[in-house]
Scaffold this active site. Structure first.
Site, PDB file in Angstrom:
ATOM      1  N   ASN A 192      -5.348   1.206  -5.634  1.00  0.00           N
ATOM      2  CA  ASN A 192      -5.315   0.441  -6.866  1.00  0.00           C
ATOM      3  C   ASN A 192      -6.290  -0.729  -6.721  1.00  0.00           C
ATOM      4  O   ASN A 192      -6.976  -0.845  -5.705  1.00  0.00           O
ATOM      5  CB  ASN A 192      -3.891  -0.029  -7.201  1.00  0.00           C
ATOM      6  CG  ASN A 192      -3.284  -0.896  -6.110  1.00  0.00           C
ATOM      7  OD1 ASN A 192      -3.982  -1.651  -5.417  1.00  0.00           O
ATOM      8  ND2 ASN A 192      -1.974  -0.807  -5.940  1.00  0.00           N
ATOM      9  N   GLN A 193      -6.367  -1.591  -7.735  1.00  0.00           N
ATOM     10  CA  GLN A 193      -7.357  -2.673  -7.689  1.00  0.00           C
ATOM     11  C   GLN A 193      -7.139  -3.580  -6.487  1.00  0.00           C
ATOM     12  O   GLN A 193      -8.088  -3.920  -5.768  1.00  0.00           O
ATOM     13  CB  GLN A 193      -7.303  -3.498  -8.974  1.00  0.00           C
ATOM     14  CG  GLN A 193      -8.250  -4.705  -8.940  1.00  0.00           C
ATOM     15  CD  GLN A 193      -8.271  -5.486 -10.234  1.00  0.00           C
ATOM     16  OE1 GLN A 193      -8.077  -4.921 -11.307  1.00  0.00           O
ATOM     17  NE2 GLN A 193      -8.511  -6.786 -10.146  1.00  0.00           N
ATOM     18  N   PHE A 194      -5.895  -3.980  -6.252  1.00  0.00           N
ATOM     19  CA  PHE A 194      -5.610  -4.880  -5.142  1.00  0.00           C
ATOM     20  C   PHE A 194      -6.058  -4.274  -3.818  1.00  0.00           C
ATOM     21  O   PHE A 194      -6.682  -4.942  -2.981  1.00  0.00           O
ATOM     22  CB  PHE A 194      -4.109  -5.193  -5.096  1.00  0.00           C
ATOM     23  CG  PHE A 194      -3.694  -5.982  -3.889  1.00  0.00           C
ATOM     24  CD1 PHE A 194      -3.834  -7.358  -3.855  1.00  0.00           C
ATOM     25  CD2 PHE A 194      -3.176  -5.342  -2.767  1.00  0.00           C
ATOM     26  CE1 PHE A 194      -3.465  -8.092  -2.743  1.00  0.00           C
ATOM     27  CE2 PHE A 194      -2.807  -6.057  -1.645  1.00  0.00           C
ATOM     28  CZ  PHE A 194      -2.943  -7.443  -1.623  1.00  0.00           C
ATOM     29  N   GLU A 195      -5.749  -3.008  -3.622  1.00  0.00           N
ATOM     30  CA  GLU A 195      -6.086  -2.350  -2.363  1.00  0.00           C
ATOM     31  C   GLU A 195      -7.596  -2.196  -2.202  1.00  0.00           C
ATOM     32  O   GLU A 195      -8.135  -2.359  -1.104  1.00  0.00           O
ATOM     33  CB  GLU A 195      -5.387  -0.988  -2.307  1.00  0.00           C
ATOM     34  CG  GLU A 195      -3.877  -1.125  -2.272  1.00  0.00           C
ATOM     35  CD  GLU A 195      -3.142   0.113  -2.760  1.00  0.00           C
ATOM     36  OE1 GLU A 195      -1.902   0.132  -2.640  1.00  0.00           O
ATOM     37  OE2 GLU A 195      -3.789   1.050  -3.267  1.00  0.00           O
TER      38      GLU A 195
ATOM     39  N   THR B 124      -7.569   6.804  -3.112  1.00  0.00           N
ATOM     40  CA  THR B 124      -7.030   6.446  -4.420  1.00  0.00           C
ATOM     41  C   THR B 124      -6.360   5.075  -4.366  1.00  0.00           C
ATOM     42  O   THR B 124      -5.152   4.960  -4.590  1.00  0.00           O
ATOM     43  CB  THR B 124      -6.016   7.506  -4.902  1.00  0.00           C
ATOM     44  OG1 THR B 124      -4.954   7.616  -3.932  1.00  0.00           O
ATOM     45  CG2 THR B 124      -6.684   8.863  -5.068  1.00  0.00           C
TER      46      THR B 124
ATOM     47  N   THR C 152       5.088   8.953  -7.658  1.00  0.00           N
ATOM     48  CA  THR C 152       3.945   9.151  -8.543  1.00  0.00           C
ATOM     49  C   THR C 152       2.619   9.037  -7.797  1.00  0.00           C
ATOM     50  O   THR C 152       1.659   9.740  -8.119  1.00  0.00           O
ATOM     51  CB  THR C 152       3.970   8.136  -9.703  1.00  0.00           C
ATOM     52  OG1 THR C 152       4.159   6.819  -9.176  1.00  0.00           O
ATOM     53  CG2 THR C 152       5.086   8.454 -10.684  1.00  0.00           C
ATOM     54  N   GLY C 153       2.546   8.156  -6.798  1.00  0.00           N
ATOM     55  CA  GLY C 153       1.315   8.046  -6.018  1.00  0.00           C
ATOM     56  C   GLY C 153       1.013   9.315  -5.247  1.00  0.00           C
ATOM     57  O   GLY C 153      -0.139   9.767  -5.190  1.00  0.00           O
ATOM     58  N   ASP C 154       2.045   9.910  -4.668  1.00  0.00           N
ATOM     59  CA  ASP C 154       1.865  11.168  -3.938  1.00  0.00           C
ATOM     60  C   ASP C 154       1.454  12.287  -4.879  1.00  0.00           C
ATOM     61  O   ASP C 154       0.577  13.099  -4.560  1.00  0.00           O
ATOM     62  CB  ASP C 154       3.165  11.548  -3.218  1.00  0.00           C
ATOM     63  CG  ASP C 154       3.551  10.554  -2.144  1.00  0.00           C
ATOM     64  OD1 ASP C 154       2.642   9.968  -1.528  1.00  0.00           O
ATOM     65  OD2 ASP C 154       4.758  10.354  -1.925  1.00  0.00           O
TER      66      ASP C 154
ATOM     67  N   ALA D 166       8.764   1.731 -16.774  1.00  0.00           N
ATOM     68  CA  ALA D 166       9.742   2.338 -15.872  1.00  0.00           C
ATOM     69  C   ALA D 166       9.147   2.354 -14.471  1.00  0.00           C
ATOM     70  O   ALA D 166       7.927   2.261 -14.300  1.00  0.00           O
ATOM     71  CB  ALA D 166      10.102   3.756 -16.319  1.00  0.00           C
TER      72      ALA D 166
END
Length: 225
Positions: free
Chosen positions: A62-65, A60, A145-147, A140
């Site tokens: 993000n775009q950068f990763e 999962t 949230t990632g977990d 915020a």
């Protein structure tokens, strides 16, 4: 999951390989979520790419990763599909780019997420389902949230192993309910006109038990191929 030490990352990759010698299609779902790779020491990049990603069933980024892992930039939806295909080629059958800089069809108050899942047909041929999700932005900063996202995606892809669209709709809807409940409670604690503090924005997980187990669908995914 962020693993900051080279030797430990290598150890985790070796354990996953040793514990799962059978084909990946017969394994349980393990999740590798390389969040905040931009804060990872340079010498860890090849370990994530060459040791951990190949033994993961679900990732999962993000775009950068995703760009960092593949060496390819994303500026269009077509680029994103190509990047997800490159990530599939590294090993994972399910790839979800959790957030991107692509323009949303719903306006600048939404983020675009994309997902791709490979399946093996009974005759041995492969098929791929790809989806696009428009996600409302939230002003915020939360911890965890990632977990939560990785855990929900694992759970819902287990319930819907051949239906990435439904699994993503369930996952993103859980995130919506948990975050909205957290924001509402945080503003109550902070008081009128005050911005909630990080402790006040602690995710309301226990209070969201019913939504985690059976979320009302508020985020719909679009099949793009």
């Amino acid at each position: 999951m962020f693993l900051p030490v080279v030797c430990f990352c290598n150890f985790c990759g070796s354990v996953c390989s040793d514990q799962a010698p059978e084909p990946k299609s017969q394994r349980g779902g393990s999740v590798h979520s390389p969040k905040q790779l931009k804060y990872v020491p340079q010498n860890l990049y090849p370990v994530y790419k060459n040791k951990l990603v190949p033994v993961a069933d679900i990732i999962t980024p993000n775009q950068f990763e995703a760009e960092l892992l593949t060496g390819k930039n994303i500026s269009t939806e077509k680029d994103a599909v190509e990047v997800m295909d490159l990530l599939h080629a590294m090993g994972p059958d399910t790839v979800v780019i959790t957030s991107s800089n692509l323009p949303s069809r719903l306006g600048d108050r939404f983020l675009v997420s994309l997902g791709s899942q490979r399946h093996v047909r009974p005759d041995g041929s492969r098929t791929t389902q790809r989806v696009r999700i428009e996600v409302p932005k939230v002003d915020a900063v939360f911890v965890g949230t990632g977990d939560l996202f990785a855990a929900m995606l694992l759970a819902w892809t287990h319930h819907y192993p051949n239906d990435l669209k439904t699994a993503c709709e369930k996952t993103f809807s859980v995130m919506h309910h948990v975050i909205q409940r957290t924001i509402s409670y945080a503003h109550e604690l902070a008081g009128p006109g005050r911005r909630p503090s990080p402790p006040q924005l602690e995710l309301r997980m226990v209070q969201s038990k019913a939504d985690i187990e059976d979320p009302a669908i508020v985020t719909e995914a679009t099949v793009i191929s």
